[in-house]
Design a protein around this motif. Sequence first.
Motif, PDB file in Angstrom:
ATOM      1  N   VAL A  18      52.112  45.377  54.580  1.00 56.49           N
ATOM      2  CA  VAL A  18      52.968  46.778  54.162  1.00 56.49           C
ATOM      3  C   VAL A  18      52.274  48.202  54.851  1.00 56.49           C
ATOM      4  O   VAL A  18      50.852  48.138  54.409  1.00 56.49           O
ATOM      5  N   THR A  19      52.955  48.979  55.291  1.00 56.44           N
ATOM      6  CA  THR A  19      52.284  50.167  55.775  1.00 56.44           C
ATOM      7  C   THR A  19      53.086  51.457  54.952  1.00 56.44           C
ATOM      8  O   THR A  19      54.265  51.504  54.956  1.00 56.44           O
ATOM      9  N   ALA A  20      52.237  52.510  54.645  1.00 58.38           N
ATOM     10  CA  ALA A  20      52.666  53.819  54.004  1.00 58.38           C
ATOM     11  C   ALA A  20      52.520  54.811  55.270  1.00 58.38           C
ATOM     12  O   ALA A  20      51.725  54.847  55.853  1.00 58.38           O
ATOM     13  N   ASN A  21      53.982  55.231  55.640  1.00 61.10           N
ATOM     14  CA  ASN A  21      53.955  56.119  56.654  1.00 61.10           C
ATOM     15  C   ASN A  21      54.031  57.692  56.055  1.00 61.10           C
ATOM     16  O   ASN A  21      54.936  58.121  55.527  1.00 61.10           O
ATOM     17  N   LEU A  22      52.853  58.052  56.240  1.00 59.16           N
ATOM     18  CA  LEU A  22      52.555  59.403  55.543  1.00 59.16           C
ATOM     19  C   LEU A  22      52.884  60.561  56.668  1.00 59.16           C
ATOM     20  O   LEU A  22      51.854  61.072  57.075  1.00 59.16           O
ATOM     21  N   GLY A  82      61.075  41.547  58.346  1.00 60.12           N
ATOM     22  CA  GLY A  82      59.933  42.435  59.130  1.00 60.12           C
ATOM     23  C   GLY A  82      58.818  42.724  58.240  1.00 60.12           C
ATOM     24  O   GLY A  82      58.545  42.230  57.196  1.00 60.12           O
ATOM     25  N   GLN A  83      58.281  43.852  58.997  1.00 61.29           N
ATOM     26  CA  GLN A  83      56.884  44.393  58.341  1.00 61.29           C
ATOM     27  C   GLN A  83      57.266  45.638  57.724  1.00 61.29           C
ATOM     28  O   GLN A  83      57.792  46.632  58.643  1.00 61.29           O
ATOM     29  N   PRO A  84      57.417  46.004  56.453  1.00 58.62           N
ATOM     30  CA  PRO A  84      57.679  47.181  55.764  1.00 58.62           C
ATOM     31  C   PRO A  84      56.858  48.402  55.858  1.00 58.62           C
ATOM     32  O   PRO A  84      55.594  48.239  55.780  1.00 58.62           O
ATOM     33  N   PHE A  85      57.507  49.425  56.438  1.00 60.35           N
ATOM     34  CA  PHE A  85      56.995  50.518  56.466  1.00 60.35           C
ATOM     35  C   PHE A  85      57.672  51.557  55.603  1.00 60.35           C
ATOM     36  O   PHE A  85      58.982  51.678  55.593  1.00 60.35           O
ATOM     37  N   VAL A  86      56.800  52.047  54.336  1.00 62.44           N
ATOM     38  CA  VAL A  86      57.357  52.935  53.336  1.00 62.44           C
ATOM     39  C   VAL A  86      57.044  54.364  53.618  1.00 62.44           C
ATOM     40  O   VAL A  86      56.024  54.726  53.752  1.00 62.44           O
ATOM     41  N   TYR A  87      58.185  55.070  53.534  1.00 62.47           N
ATOM     42  CA  TYR A  87      57.904  56.682  53.977  1.00 62.47           C
ATOM     43  C   TYR A  87      57.912  57.567  53.092  1.00 62.47           C
ATOM     44  O   TYR A  87      58.576  57.557  51.910  1.00 62.47           O
ATOM     45  N   ASP A  88      56.909  58.467  53.411  1.00 66.29           N
ATOM     46  CA  ASP A  88      56.465  59.565  52.556  1.00 66.29           C
ATOM     47  C   ASP A  88      56.545  61.045  53.534  1.00 66.29           C
ATOM     48  O   ASP A  88      55.624  60.737  54.159  1.00 66.29           O
ATOM     49  N   THR A 135      55.214  56.372  47.743  1.00 64.30           N
ATOM     50  CA  THR A 135      54.127  55.335  48.005  1.00 64.30           C
ATOM     51  C   THR A 135      53.138  55.416  46.656  1.00 64.30           C
ATOM     52  O   THR A 135      52.479  54.254  46.675  1.00 64.30           O
ATOM     53  N   GLN A 136      53.039  56.312  46.055  1.00 69.98           N
ATOM     54  CA  GLN A 136      51.999  56.592  44.790  1.00 69.98           C
ATOM     55  C   GLN A 136      52.727  55.953  43.625  1.00 69.98           C
ATOM     56  O   GLN A 136      51.901  56.037  42.602  1.00 69.98           O
ATOM     57  N   SER A 137      53.819  56.027  43.542  1.00 65.85           N
ATOM     58  CA  SER A 137      54.701  55.738  42.482  1.00 65.85           C
ATOM     59  C   SER A 137      54.138  54.196  41.763  1.00 65.85           C
ATOM     60  O   SER A 137      53.935  53.081  42.548  1.00 65.85           O
TER      61      SER A 137
END
Length: 743
Positions: free
Chosen positions: A43-47, A359-365, A400-402
């Motif tokens: 999991v990737t956080a897209n900041l 896939g490899q998830p990218f969660v966007y903020d 991403t911080q929730s």
Amino acid sequence: MRQRSRRLLVGAVTSLAALASGIAAVSLAGSASAAVTLNSSDVTANLWSWNWNSVSAACTNHLGPAGYGAVQVAPPAESVSLATSDSGVHPWWEIYQPVSYNLTSRFGTRAQFSSMVTACHNAGVRVYVDAVVNHMAGANNTLTTTYGGSTFSPSGYTYPAVPYGYSDFHHANDGYCSDDDAVIDDWNNVSEVQNCMLLSLSDLKTQDSGVQTKIATYLNDLVGLGVDGFRVDAAKHVAKADFAAIIAKLNNTTAEGVKPYIAQEIFTGASNSELLPSAFTSNGDVLGFSYAMGLKTQFNNGTLGNLSTIPSWSLDATSAQTAAMVTNHDLERDGTTLRYQDGTKYTLANYFLLAYPYGQPFVYDGFTFSTSSTGQSPPADSSGFVTDTNCSNSAWQCLTQSTGVKGMVGWRNATQSVTTASNWTTTSGNVIGFSRGSLGWFGLNNSSSASTATYTTGLADGTYCDRITGGASSTGCNGTAITVSGGTASVTIPAGSAVALDVNARSGGGTSPTASPSASSTSSSPSPSASASSSPTPSPSVTTSAGTVQATFNVYATTSTGTDVYVVGSNSGLGSWNTANAIKLSAAGYPIWSSTITVPGNSSFEYKYIKKDASGNVTWESNANRAVSTGSAAITYTNSWNVANASATAVTFNETATTTTGTNVYVVGSIDALGAWNTTNAIPLSSANYPTWSKPVVVPQSTTFSYKYIKKDASGNVTWESGSNRSYTTGTAATYTVSDTWK
């Protein structure tokens, strides 16, 4: 960057030789990254557009403790700086107009970038950089101000800080770009798409070996600072062979010693097969545009049941080569995907992104914006430098911080070894449930009313704690408790919400991950000599004085050469949270570290394990503080690094297997303590009683896991034993033994 949404923009000089000489220095400085332990998560956080100080804080306080595997950050290269433009002051898209490869940008300095990478690595999080390599600034620019002071000539195609000159770019009818104005007009013409200018952006002649070397030098500078991978902007506009030549020049990463991860931006929609995302997968993963658009269709149409047909969708690439997403900075601005303005649907889609095995998830903020002014700047000062992210301020997106998303990261990490969805149930068109083998169950309700139904979960019987609402605590559940009996559960999914159960969030199984103790207790950085000698380990034979007991600490933890494991806690016997006084554990039973320590009797205290490298750098485990109590008798604590619950057990694996000289036997399995199916982290077994190979491993109590044995030869080649995965379930006993034979 996308061909449909990129706007045009109306920098100390460093030579290439100076930049190259700096790489050697930063590579040495970055070598400390090799001692860190990175989270085994996809999991990737897209900041996007967060400044470096804010990314550092996010890694330390949220992403690392929650188990994220990586963070994607905005382009770090020096760009144009526009005090005025057709989109207002300092529009976001100026960062996609580089003027040099110096690391002075609107997000911070080179030193701040380097510190950010170190902070993220110390938190267990990889760093992926948004890399702009297809082009430099717009050839039609009229403003030439930059964030680092470098100079450039838009019409002259000169960028002395790299340096690039006129001959390093494509031009009209130059034998590469057969177009009178040198700008792409035919989006299905391969030569034009890859050799002409994307919306007047000065297109680099990537066929040229000198240009390739300069791009690779920039990327290797970042790798030397610890960067682990790249999101490659406008990759469709670079010929595959050109980019392959650039990739071939890249160094291995400092933290893991592998080639950097690559995710390419290849926007879908072309009719020419050579320009489809699937045509570029030989160079790395591709962004999942079609998947994101498909999610919007199903969530908006109230047809979540159709998500069961994802395996038959016509998507951009296979699951293994897709960087999956709900949205990104381009897509949210033109509304082709769900975005934060969609509220509950957007949040639920991100839960699904993390739950479904594609896939490899990218969660966007990113930051909030007006749909009528999509080019506006992120929050910044008057000079355009982006200010710190404040998640209590509505100007920033912080999904991403929730609690729910961080809980789903934990859920995905617990279930990631199972790559298919099973037990799919469509309760109604907008309410679904499915499991990931025997490791987790997920339910989603995109309707306006609560839904109660009985689901086949795939889970063993017991009480589980919903990850969306808080997960497990040491005594019960922070989240909603749900009982599985006979493999099924009656679950009420609230309106516009979800429920997520997994084997690592059982009632009484530990609290949700938290950051390490306060900064005041972690700020000391003992010298290497102090780290090695100032924390003596008492002998088990020491006489226990009145009011104290002997506590034996056992922890399963893998480390790099020169790194040791310590225990530190809230009482004076454990250093009072001062890492300089932490107690060093013995590695005699590696990877189990152990020592017996005198602690207060009849008392309660908290503790955690830390790792210290040869330079005294400290890495905290990311789970919650372990809270325990003592009585008047000696006590033993058996734990596993980064496993939240204080109750663990030792399982001795005995495997009978014959091997050739130089080949050894390992055990690997579905839980972190067994390497999470990553053969690099498999547990080496001892051949002392050959042909029986043996090793005790600390694993969580009351846990079901799968495992297999592998063989590795001297070259690192892996051979798996045949047959199906083996399975084992621990209870609450202190030790267990399994005896197997190679198959």
